[in-house]
Design a protein around this motif. Structure first.
Motif, short mmCIF file in Angstrom:
data_model
loop_
_atom_site.label_atom_id
_atom_site.label_comp_id
_atom_site.label_asym_id
_atom_site.label_seq_id
_atom_site.Cartn_x
_atom_site.Cartn_y
_atom_site.Cartn_z
N GLU A 167 0.83 -1.21 0.00
CA GLU A 167 0.00 0.00 0.00
C GLU A 167 0.87 1.26 0.00
OE1 GLU A 167 -3.32 0.48 -0.12
OE2 GLU A 167 -3.87 -1.65 -0.14
N GLU A 168 1.95 1.25 0.79
CA GLU A 168 2.82 2.42 0.90
C GLU A 168 3.51 2.72 -0.43
OE1 GLU A 168 3.03 -0.26 2.92
OE2 GLU A 168 2.20 0.52 4.79
N ALA A 169 3.98 1.69 -1.11
CA ALA A 169 4.62 1.88 -2.42
C ALA A 169 3.59 2.36 -3.44
CB ALA A 169 5.29 0.59 -2.89
N ALA A 170 2.40 1.79 -3.41
CA ALA A 170 1.34 2.20 -4.34
C ALA A 170 0.98 3.67 -4.14
CB ALA A 170 0.11 1.32 -4.15
N GLN A 171 0.91 4.09 -2.90
CA GLN A 171 0.60 5.49 -2.62
C GLN A 171 1.69 6.40 -3.19
OE1 GLN A 171 -0.02 6.38 1.53
NE2 GLN A 171 -0.45 8.52 1.13
N TRP A 172 2.94 6.00 -3.07
CA TRP A 172 4.05 6.79 -3.62
C TRP A 172 3.90 6.94 -5.14
CZ3 TRP A 172 7.89 6.42 -7.23
CH2 TRP A 172 8.93 7.34 -7.14
N TYR A 173 3.61 5.83 -5.83
CA TYR A 173 3.44 5.89 -7.29
C TYR A 173 2.27 6.81 -7.66
CZ TYR A 173 6.81 2.16 -8.19
OH TYR A 173 7.96 1.42 -8.29
N GLU A 174 1.15 6.70 -6.95
CA GLU A 174 -0.01 7.54 -7.25
C GLU A 174 0.33 9.02 -7.08
OE1 GLU A 174 -3.76 6.49 -5.49
OE2 GLU A 174 -3.50 4.38 -5.98
N GLU A 175 1.03 9.36 -6.00
CA GLU A 175 1.38 10.75 -5.75
C GLU A 175 2.45 11.25 -6.73
OE1 GLU A 175 2.49 10.92 -1.62
OE2 GLU A 175 0.44 10.50 -0.95
N GLU A 176 3.48 10.46 -6.93
CA GLU A 176 4.61 10.88 -7.77
C GLU A 176 4.19 11.02 -9.24
OE1 GLU A 176 8.38 12.15 -7.61
OE2 GLU A 176 7.22 11.76 -5.81
N LEU A 177 3.30 10.14 -9.71
CA LEU A 177 2.86 10.16 -11.10
C LEU A 177 1.55 10.93 -11.27
CD1 LEU A 177 3.71 6.45 -11.97
CD2 LEU A 177 5.07 8.49 -12.49
N ASP A 178 1.06 11.52 -10.19
CA ASP A 178 -0.17 12.32 -10.21
C ASP A 178 -1.35 11.53 -10.79
OD1 ASP A 178 -1.63 14.60 -9.60
OD2 ASP A 178 -1.31 15.47 -11.60
N ILE A 179 -1.55 10.33 -10.24
CA ILE A 179 -2.61 9.44 -10.70
C ILE A 179 -3.82 9.56 -9.77
CG2 ILE A 179 -3.27 7.02 -11.02
CD1 ILE A 179 -0.35 6.51 -11.84
N ASP A 180 -4.97 9.91 -10.34
CA ASP A 180 -6.18 10.00 -9.54
C ASP A 180 -7.34 9.23 -10.18
OD1 ASP A 180 -6.69 11.67 -11.65
OD2 ASP A 180 -7.05 13.46 -10.44
N GLU A 181 -7.03 8.44 -11.20
CA GLU A 181 -8.01 7.57 -11.81
C GLU A 181 -7.32 6.26 -12.16
OE1 GLU A 181 -7.79 9.03 -16.42
OE2 GLU A 181 -9.04 10.19 -15.05
N ASN A 182 -8.07 5.26 -12.59
CA ASN A 182 -7.49 3.95 -12.87
C ASN A 182 -6.49 4.01 -14.01
OD1 ASN A 182 -9.04 2.90 -10.84
ND2 ASN A 182 -10.59 2.06 -12.19
N GLY A 240 -5.04 0.24 -5.08
CA GLY A 240 -5.52 1.60 -5.26
C GLY A 240 -6.01 1.83 -6.67
N ASN A 241 -5.55 2.90 -7.29
CA ASN A 241 -5.98 3.25 -8.65
C ASN A 241 -5.10 2.66 -9.75
OD1 ASN A 241 -8.15 4.94 -7.89
ND2 ASN A 241 -6.75 6.63 -7.51
N ILE A 242 -4.16 1.79 -9.40
CA ILE A 242 -3.19 1.31 -10.38
C ILE A 242 -3.20 -0.21 -10.48
CG2 ILE A 242 -0.77 1.31 -11.11
CD1 ILE A 242 -0.36 3.84 -9.45
#
Length: 96
Positions: free
Chosen positions: A7-22, A60-62
């Motif tokens: 979960e922690e790594a996934a959150q980093w990818y979402e934030e770093e890559l600015d992902i807010d959708e699938n 998450g979204n990825i």
């Protein structure tokens, strides 16, 4: 082969890559880099649709995946992506 992403790594990818959708995120082999499983190669990432995934997981979204043409790199190992607290970024663990 298995692929897992914490979960922690996934959150980093979402934030770093600015992902807010699938989205789909591929781990692929590149020439160069350090700390890889095979000398002279390392893992990189890119957002793209899967064609022939051999391993995948959704957090998450990825949806994270590895394509069949990169299977040689793993040599029977599974990949676990976790968050490295010291370096504040994802890190890769390979398990046979």
């Amino acid at each position: 082969m298995n692929l897992s992403v914490t979960e922690e790594a996934a959150q980093w990818y979402e934030e770093e890559l600015d992902i807010d959708e699938n989205k789909d995120l591929r781990f692929y082999v590149r020439y160069g880099g350090v700390g890889g499983l095979q000398p002279g190669f390392s893992l990189a990432i890119k957002l793209e649709d899967p064609a022939e995934p051999i391993a995948e997981t959704e957090v998450g979204n990825i949806r994270y995946f590895i394509e069949a043409d990169d299977e040689w790199y793993f040599d029977g190992h599974s990949l676990k992506v976790h968050f490295d607290q010291k370096w504040k970024e994802p890190a890769f663990d390979y398990k046979k």
